[in-house]
Design an enzyme around this catalytic site. Sequence first.
Site, PDB file in Angstrom:
ATOM      1  N   TYR A  50      11.414  -7.680  14.761  1.00  0.00           N
ATOM      2  CA  TYR A  50      11.155  -6.752  13.652  1.00  0.00           C
ATOM      3  C   TYR A  50      11.886  -5.424  13.851  1.00  0.00           C
ATOM      4  O   TYR A  50      12.526  -4.899  12.927  1.00  0.00           O
ATOM      5  CB  TYR A  50       9.639  -6.513  13.541  1.00  0.00           C
ATOM      6  CG  TYR A  50       9.262  -5.401  12.594  1.00  0.00           C
ATOM      7  CD1 TYR A  50       9.337  -5.588  11.214  1.00  0.00           C
ATOM      8  CD2 TYR A  50       8.839  -4.150  13.062  1.00  0.00           C
ATOM      9  CE1 TYR A  50       9.009  -4.557  10.341  1.00  0.00           C
ATOM     10  CE2 TYR A  50       8.509  -3.130  12.201  1.00  0.00           C
ATOM     11  CZ  TYR A  50       8.594  -3.339  10.844  1.00  0.00           C
ATOM     12  OH  TYR A  50       8.270  -2.323   9.980  1.00  0.00           O
ATOM     13  N   ILE A 110      13.292 -10.602  -2.786  1.00  0.00           N
ATOM     14  CA  ILE A 110      14.578  -9.950  -2.492  1.00  0.00           C
ATOM     15  C   ILE A 110      15.598 -10.920  -1.883  1.00  0.00           C
ATOM     16  O   ILE A 110      16.774 -10.598  -1.786  1.00  0.00           O
ATOM     17  CB  ILE A 110      14.420  -8.696  -1.582  1.00  0.00           C
ATOM     18  CG1 ILE A 110      13.713  -9.032  -0.265  1.00  0.00           C
ATOM     19  CG2 ILE A 110      13.721  -7.578  -2.338  1.00  0.00           C
ATOM     20  CD1 ILE A 110      13.759  -7.897   0.760  1.00  0.00           C
ATOM     21  N   PHE A 129       0.822  -1.215   0.000  1.00  0.00           N
ATOM     22  CA  PHE A 129       0.000   0.000   0.000  1.00  0.00           C
ATOM     23  C   PHE A 129       0.855   1.264   0.000  1.00  0.00           C
ATOM     24  O   PHE A 129       0.504   2.247  -0.655  1.00  0.00           O
ATOM     25  CB  PHE A 129      -1.055  -0.030   1.109  1.00  0.00           C
ATOM     26  CG  PHE A 129      -0.681   0.651   2.399  1.00  0.00           C
ATOM     27  CD1 PHE A 129       0.042  -0.015   3.365  1.00  0.00           C
ATOM     28  CD2 PHE A 129      -1.078   1.955   2.642  1.00  0.00           C
ATOM     29  CE1 PHE A 129       0.375   0.615   4.553  1.00  0.00           C
ATOM     30  CE2 PHE A 129      -0.761   2.597   3.821  1.00  0.00           C
ATOM     31  CZ  PHE A 129      -0.017   1.926   4.787  1.00  0.00           C
ATOM     32  N   ILE A 130       2.009   1.232   0.663  1.00  0.00           N
ATOM     33  CA  ILE A 130       2.885   2.415   0.627  1.00  0.00           C
ATOM     34  C   ILE A 130       3.626   2.448  -0.714  1.00  0.00           C
ATOM     35  O   ILE A 130       3.687   3.485  -1.381  1.00  0.00           O
ATOM     36  CB  ILE A 130       3.892   2.412   1.797  1.00  0.00           C
ATOM     37  CG1 ILE A 130       3.182   2.250   3.140  1.00  0.00           C
ATOM     38  CG2 ILE A 130       4.733   3.688   1.784  1.00  0.00           C
ATOM     39  CD1 ILE A 130       4.117   2.065   4.339  1.00  0.00           C
ATOM     40  N   ASP A 132       5.230  -4.982  21.902  1.00  0.00           N
ATOM     41  CA  ASP A 132       4.526  -3.737  21.595  1.00  0.00           C
ATOM     42  C   ASP A 132       5.209  -2.538  22.263  1.00  0.00           C
ATOM     43  O   ASP A 132       5.533  -2.592  23.448  1.00  0.00           O
ATOM     44  CB  ASP A 132       3.092  -3.846  22.137  1.00  0.00           C
ATOM     45  CG  ASP A 132       2.057  -3.277  21.191  1.00  0.00           C
ATOM     46  OD1 ASP A 132       2.315  -3.229  19.977  1.00  0.00           O
ATOM     47  OD2 ASP A 132       0.974  -2.882  21.681  1.00  0.00           O
ATOM     48  N   GLY A 136       1.970  -7.729  -0.703  1.00  0.00           N
ATOM     49  CA  GLY A 136       1.500  -6.793  -1.732  1.00  0.00           C
ATOM     50  C   GLY A 136       0.494  -7.465  -2.651  1.00  0.00           C
ATOM     51  O   GLY A 136       0.359  -8.693  -2.637  1.00  0.00           O
TER      52      GLY A 136
HETATM   53  C1  UD2 Z   1       5.141  -0.907  14.168  1.00  0.00           C
HETATM   54  C2  UD2 Z   1       5.889   0.422  14.037  1.00  0.00           C
HETATM   55  C3  UD2 Z   1       5.500   1.095  12.709  1.00  0.00           C
HETATM   56  C4  UD2 Z   1       5.706   0.135  11.530  1.00  0.00           C
HETATM   57  C5  UD2 Z   1       4.888  -1.101  11.809  1.00  0.00           C
HETATM   58  C6  UD2 Z   1       4.991  -2.162  10.709  1.00  0.00           C
HETATM   59  C7  UD2 Z   1       6.002   1.192  16.369  1.00  0.00           C
HETATM   60  C8  UD2 Z   1       5.628   2.233  17.344  1.00  0.00           C
HETATM   61  N1  UD2 Z   1       5.518   1.331  15.131  1.00  0.00           N
HETATM   62  O1  UD2 Z   1       3.778  -0.614  14.257  1.00  0.00           O
HETATM   63  O2  UD2 Z   1       6.268   2.249  12.524  1.00  0.00           O
HETATM   64  O3  UD2 Z   1       7.071  -0.164  11.338  1.00  0.00           O
HETATM   65  O4  UD2 Z   1       5.332  -1.729  13.033  1.00  0.00           O
HETATM   66  O5  UD2 Z   1       4.148  -3.223  11.031  1.00  0.00           O
HETATM   67  O6  UD2 Z   1       6.734   0.271  16.686  1.00  0.00           O
HETATM   68  N2  UD2 Z   1      -3.583  -3.285  17.800  1.00  0.00           N
HETATM   69  C9  UD2 Z   1      -4.828  -3.497  18.377  1.00  0.00           C
HETATM   70  N3  UD2 Z   1      -5.758  -4.189  17.658  1.00  0.00           N
HETATM   71  C10 UD2 Z   1      -5.514  -4.669  16.406  1.00  0.00           C
HETATM   72  C11 UD2 Z   1      -4.233  -4.442  15.814  1.00  0.00           C
HETATM   73  C12 UD2 Z   1      -3.305  -3.755  16.560  1.00  0.00           C
HETATM   74  O7  UD2 Z   1      -5.089  -3.074  19.505  1.00  0.00           O
HETATM   75  O8  UD2 Z   1      -6.397  -5.301  15.806  1.00  0.00           O
HETATM   76  C13 UD2 Z   1      -2.612  -2.479  18.564  1.00  0.00           C
HETATM   77  C14 UD2 Z   1      -1.208  -3.065  18.677  1.00  0.00           C
HETATM   78  O9  UD2 Z   1      -1.088  -3.918  19.785  1.00  0.00           O
HETATM   79  C15 UD2 Z   1      -0.391  -1.774  18.833  1.00  0.00           C
HETATM   80  C16 UD2 Z   1      -1.154  -0.745  17.985  1.00  0.00           C
HETATM   81  O10 UD2 Z   1      -2.452  -1.260  17.831  1.00  0.00           O
HETATM   82  O11 UD2 Z   1      -0.387  -1.333  20.175  1.00  0.00           O
HETATM   83  C17 UD2 Z   1      -0.554  -0.557  16.603  1.00  0.00           C
HETATM   84  O12 UD2 Z   1      -0.328  -1.825  16.050  1.00  0.00           O
HETATM   85  P1  UD2 Z   1       0.084  -1.999  14.520  1.00  0.00           P
HETATM   86  O13 UD2 Z   1       0.260  -3.466  14.274  1.00  0.00           O
HETATM   87  O14 UD2 Z   1      -0.853  -1.245  13.658  1.00  0.00           O
HETATM   88  O15 UD2 Z   1       1.463  -1.220  14.424  1.00  0.00           O
HETATM   89  P2  UD2 Z   1       2.768  -1.171  15.374  1.00  0.00           P
HETATM   90  O16 UD2 Z   1       2.597  -0.092  16.379  1.00  0.00           O
HETATM   91  O17 UD2 Z   1       3.172  -2.535  15.807  1.00  0.00           O
END
Ligand code: UD2
Length: 315
Positions: A143, A56, A12-13, A273, A37
């Site tokens: 990650y 890759i 998407f990006i 997280d 993708g």
């Molecule tokens: C991380 C990185 C982001 C990017 C991404 C790629 C951070 C702060 N951000 O995103 O920059 O690299 O990884 O995947 O590390 N959640 C819920 N319910 C859901 C799904 C997620 O509560 O159904 C929560 C999850 O536990 C987290 C937040 O939402 O606290 C964001 O989760 P995410 O998977 O959208 O992204 P995040 O923060 O791991």
Amino acid sequence: MNRYVVTGGAGFIGSALVRALLADGREVHIIDNLSSGKLQNLEDIKSRITFHQLDICRYDQIAPVIAGGYRVFHLAAIPSVPKSIDQPVESHEVNIDGTFNVFRAAAEGRVGRVIYAASSSAYGDTEVLPKVETMSPQPKSPYALQKLVGEYYASVFANCFNLQTVSLRFFNVFGPRQDPSSPYSGVLSVFMTCLLEGRRPTIFGDGEQSRDFTYVEDVVGLLLKAAEVSGISGKVFNAGNGGRITLNETWKQLQQIEGVNIPAKYGPARAGDVRDSQADTRAAMRELGHTPRFTFEQGLRLTLEWYRAHQLAAK
Ligand code: UD2
């Protein structure tokens, strides 16, 4: 001078970046193995791009596509904190070994510059907000570590192999075409489809964790700037909006926009997280000439409209 390569260009990006490159009259080659993708993301532009369905991890296959590129945007990855815990081997191979392959192919193929999609997850739980590029990274998950290794490789390739590189730490990017259908999908894509379908989302943890959600077009703007500005090789920049909102507040705001009342469910917090995330955008503004164009609410509304139209079209 006109050959642009985008790894992960069907994501998407990546597909938003490809559209912007085409609008600037560039010749675009995409490398994507379609693991996350989708060709559907490129449907309306397929006659204007050259698509290479390649992984890759296969150096010999990607090297000829990358060689001679004026700019290479390296966005291909397995992009998820929980997936890197569930499948550490695959995410290590793609995010570290695959990234090394891209830099190696770029150096050997005399590419003009590689722009690398790094991640805000590298910061981990640093105490100070907003997070600034000069802080020591504290990766909390495979990650986060893998994406940080990619940054270090970027700067080492700049130092030792005469390859121009720039790393952009993406902060929770969202927008049209983000796939909501996987257990590893970005939270806003999940929230929006729940909202439109009248379902309750699951919030992991207490919902008081916060994110700097960044609209995809602002990230595309940063990628384009990072490709052209001179004197920045080897550097790392935050690619964020600069704001911060909790998940509870985000779900509330979405319900208000839609005029509905759907209480979220709560589940256990996710391993790895990060608690709070917010970008210090000053370096990107000063050195890349970046100005965010979209507020969080504007991005939310545009994305919600896209999901609505897409959902209707699918019926
Ligand atoms: C991380 C990185 C982001 C990017 C991404 C790629 C951070 C702060 N951000 O995103 O920059 O690299 O990884 O995947 O590390 N959640 C819920 N319910 C859901 C799904 C997620 O509560 O159904 C929560 C999850 O536990 C987290 C937040 O939402 O606290 C964001 O989760 P995410 O998977 O959208 O992204 P995040 O923060 O791991």
